[in-house]
Scaffold this active site. Sequence first.
Site, mmCIF file in Angstrom:
data_model
loop_
_atom_site.group_PDB
_atom_site.id
_atom_site.type_symbol
_atom_site.label_atom_id
_atom_site.label_comp_id
_atom_site.label_asym_id
_atom_site.label_seq_id
_atom_site.Cartn_x
_atom_site.Cartn_y
_atom_site.Cartn_z
ATOM 1 N N ASP A 43 -0.301 -10.673 -0.993
ATOM 2 C CA ASP A 43 -1.316 -9.740 -0.133
ATOM 3 C C ASP A 43 -2.443 -10.450 0.433
ATOM 4 O O ASP A 43 -3.380 -10.673 -0.350
ATOM 5 C CB ASP A 43 -1.443 -8.398 -0.706
ATOM 6 N N THR A 82 -1.398 -3.982 5.729
ATOM 7 C CA THR A 82 -0.434 -3.936 4.617
ATOM 8 C C THR A 82 1.096 -3.397 4.892
ATOM 9 O O THR A 82 2.201 -3.981 4.613
ATOM 10 C CB THR A 82 -0.928 -3.641 3.500
ATOM 11 N N ASN A 103 -1.216 1.301 8.517
ATOM 12 C CA ASN A 103 -1.035 1.957 7.120
ATOM 13 C C ASN A 103 -1.156 3.529 7.199
ATOM 14 O O ASN A 103 -0.657 4.244 6.404
ATOM 15 C CB ASN A 103 -2.319 1.363 6.230
ATOM 16 N N LYS A 164 0.835 -2.230 -4.907
ATOM 17 C CA LYS A 164 0.741 -1.218 -4.032
ATOM 18 C C LYS A 164 2.221 -0.466 -3.938
ATOM 19 O O LYS A 164 3.241 -1.186 -3.568
ATOM 20 C CB LYS A 164 0.188 -1.590 -2.693
ATOM 21 N N ASP A 165 1.990 0.868 -3.587
ATOM 22 C CA ASP A 165 3.090 1.702 -3.400
ATOM 23 C C ASP A 165 3.710 1.181 -2.098
ATOM 24 O O ASP A 165 5.158 1.115 -1.792
ATOM 25 C CB ASP A 165 3.199 3.179 -3.392
ATOM 26 N N ARG A 166 3.117 0.742 -0.969
ATOM 27 C CA ARG A 166 3.802 0.657 0.294
ATOM 28 C C ARG A 166 4.261 -0.702 0.215
ATOM 29 O O ARG A 166 5.263 -0.940 0.989
ATOM 30 C CB ARG A 166 2.452 0.783 1.506
ATOM 31 N N ASP A 293 -5.442 -9.499 -2.053
ATOM 32 C CA ASP A 293 -5.849 -8.549 -0.973
ATOM 33 C C ASP A 293 -7.341 -7.816 -1.544
ATOM 34 O O ASP A 293 -8.256 -7.796 -0.649
ATOM 35 C CB ASP A 293 -5.071 -7.646 -0.771
ATOM 36 N N ASP A 338 2.128 -10.653 3.830
ATOM 37 C CA ASP A 338 1.901 -9.435 4.846
ATOM 38 C C ASP A 338 1.051 -9.398 6.223
ATOM 39 O O ASP A 338 1.239 -8.762 6.873
ATOM 40 C CB ASP A 338 1.761 -7.987 3.916
ATOM 41 N N HIS A 339 0.039 -10.414 5.874
ATOM 42 C CA HIS A 339 -0.928 -10.608 6.868
ATOM 43 C C HIS A 339 -2.213 -11.568 6.254
ATOM 44 O O HIS A 339 -1.734 -11.917 5.151
ATOM 45 C CB HIS A 339 -1.833 -9.221 7.165
#
Length: 546
Positions: A43, A82, A103, A164-166, A293, A338-339
Site C-alpha cells: 500500500d 486504496t 474510498n 485493511k478490509d478494503r 501506507d 494500489d497507488h
Amino acid sequence: MKSPVSIIASSILALAATIAGPAAAQTATPATPPKLIVVISVDQFSADLFQEYRGHFTGGFARLLTGTVFPSGYQSHAATETCPGHSTILSGFRPEHTGIIANNWIDQKAPRTDKQVYCAEDESVPGSTSSSYTVSDKHLLVPTLGERMKAANPANRVVSVAGKDRAAVMMGGHRVDELWWWDGKAFVSYASRATPAVVARTNAAVAARIAQPEAAMDEPDWCASHDHAVPLSPEKSVGTGRFEREAGSMTKFRASPAFDAAILALGAGMIQDMKLGHGPATDIISIGASATDYVGHTYGTEGAEMCIQLANLDRSLGSFFDVLDQTGADYEVVLTADHGGNDVPERERDNGLPEAARADVALAPANMGREIAAKLGITGPVLFGDIPNGDVWISIALDAKQRKAVQAEAIARYKAMPQVAAVFTAAQIAASPEPKGPVETWTLLEKARASYNPAHSGDLLVFLKPRVTPIPDPTHGYVATHGSPYNYDRRVPILFWRKGMAAAEHPNGIETVDIMPTLAAQIGLPIAAPRVDGKCLDLATGMPCP
Ligand SMILES: [Zn+2]
C-alpha cells in the site's frame, strides 16, 4: 543483539515449522501453469520509492528483481486511493467499471443520517455507518481473477489477507474460501465465518507482541541520508523515527514494520495450513501489506521512517518467500501497489520542489458552500465532500434552478483559486471518450474518465495543482497523503517472479489492470465476457498470451 526484524522473520519461520513437512524439491517447469498465484499489494509503494531503494534490497524485493520488472506500472485513473486501486489489481477493470471510484462517496439518498458511504460496506445493514461499518463486497461490480478461476474449476482455493478490509475485499472478490483483515485489534472476517486455527494462532502471537514495548529499530547505513528532522509545526517534526513503541499502542503498531510482518505471517500460515499450491487446481492468495501506507501518512515518504520500513519489508518478504519455498509449491508472484504517494510539502520544498504546499482550508466544500449559500440567499449546506483532489457533491435538497446557480458559482470560485488545476462537471466527464494512447500521456480529463461512475461520482471533480497536499494542518493526525491525478500517485512498480523465469526489465508504461489478464494467461484461463480494460503481457514463461 537480535534485531526486531530477525525476531519477526524467525517467528514467521517458527510458525511455518509447526505445519510444514520436509522441504520438497522445486518442480517449476515454466511451460506449465503454476499451482499457486501469490499477489502482493504494498500500500502506497510508489514507483519513485521503488526506484530510490531498489539498489539496496537484498531480501524479497531482490528476488523479485530477478524476474520480470515493470518499473512504470500505472494505477491509471485519477482517484489514486486504496479502494479504487485495489479494485483494479485482480479485476482487470478500471474504477469506472469496478464501481469503486473512491474510498468514500456521498449518497444523499442513503436511508440513514450518515450520507457518506464507505467502499467496502453494506450501508443497508441497520447500524452500519461509513466509520463503523459492516464489511461487504457489494459495491465491487466486477469479478476478480479468483472468482473466474473458481467458475472454471470449483476446486480452486481463493484466499485474501490484508491489513485493511478494503484491500482484502477488493482483491479477494465475491467468492472466497478465506478472507481476513486487521480491524485495528485483530484479524477478523465476515460475521458468518469460523476462525481457522492459523488465524487464532496469529492473533495470539500478534497480541502478545503488541503487549510488549518495542525498542528503537536499527537503521541501515543507506538510510542515513534521510535521517534528519523536518519541523511541520511548533509541536511536531518527522524524519528521524525508529518505530519505538510503548506497550499496547495499536496505532503505532499499525504504522510500523511489525504490522507487515504480521500480515505476511498470516499469509504464510494460510498457505501452509490450507496446503495452497498442492491442490487439484491452481490456488490464489492475495496479500495486502498495509504498513507502508500508514508509515507514509504518519511520517511522509522521504524520511528515515520510510527507509527503515522498506528495509524491513524487504526482509519480511524474504522470509515469506523462504516459507513458500519450504512448502515445495510451484508458485508465481506478482507484487504491485494500489497507488503511489507524496512526501510532506515541508521536506519537498527543501528537496527542490518550491511549489509544494498545504491546501487552503477555503477549498473545503463546506467552507466554499457557506460563501455560495450566503451569496445566493440559500439556507442549509449546498456542497458536500472533502477537500479535493476529487469529487464535490451539490445538495439534492435544492431545486433545479438553485443547483444550476450553485454549480456555476462553485466552478467559477474553484477555478479562481490559485491551488486549483482544473474543474470538470459530471456531464463533461461522462461525455468524454474512454482514455486511449500511452497511459503516461493521458490528459486530466482522461484520468478522470477512468475513475468516473455515474452511480457514485460527484457533481464536480476538482483537481488541485501538483504537490498540493489536501491536509491543511499536519499538527494532529496524518501529515502526508496521495489521491491526486499526478504520476507520483499513479505510477507503481509491477514485478512478476517465478522460479525459472528469465530476468527482464521493460521500461514502457503498463497498467495495473493488465495484471489480471496476464495472470490468467499464466494459468491458461480464457477470459470470458465481460471484456476487461487490461491487456495480457507476455512474460516469456512458456505460457503465452492468447
Ligand atoms: Zn492505499
